[in-house]
Scaffold this motif. Structure first.
Motif: not given
Length: 139
Positions: A92-111
């Motif tokens: 693993x690379x230094x600083x690499x986060x184990x999990x990165x998942x978007x929360x698109x709920x605001x984009x769905x609600x507003x856009x």
């Protein structure tokens, strides 16, 4: 880490490039005062800068809201390409986060943004583009 995929590799939220473009288009359309979604800019909030001398801006997460492990994307690309290529797992690379998942709920609600393309489609379209453009944008 408890946020790694079942296979032990990092998890990311992959999004089809055309859906990324669609999300940006929806955000730009919302800036148009005649657009029904323009009201998202009418009420001040700490997350929104607007008014005299300020631009209109708002941050949205664009994604599927689902994660795929690094090994999962490799397997999906093997299927899309029909090539059983080999790969090597490094540290693993230094600083690499184990999990990165978007929360698109605001984009769905507003856009009205909602990602619909699955991983298989994303990989197939990527591979088809790459085959047609072996030298990238220069071909």
């Amino acid at each position: 880490s408890r946020h790694l995929g079942r296979d032990g590799s990092a998890v990311r939220d992959y999004l089809h490039v055309m859906e990324l473009a669609d999300g940006h288009t929806l955000a730009l359309q919302a800036l148009d005062p005649s657009n029904e979604r323009h009201s998202i800019f009418s009420t001040p909030s700490r997350d929104l800068g607007f008014g005299i001398g300020k631009g209109k801006y708002k941050a949205y997460n664009l994604g599927t809201g689902n994660g795929v492990s690094a090994i999962g994307i490799i397997e999906a690309m093997k299927k899309a390409t029909g090539v059983n290529f080999t790969y090597e797992v490094g540290p693993r690379r230094a600083g690499d986060v184990p999990s990165l998942i978007a929360d698109p709920s605001l984009a769905e609600k507003e856009l009205g943004f909602k990602a619909k393309k699955d991983l298989e489609t994303m990989c197939r379209d990527l591979w088809n583009w790459q085959k047609g453009h072996p030298d990238g944008y220069e071909s």
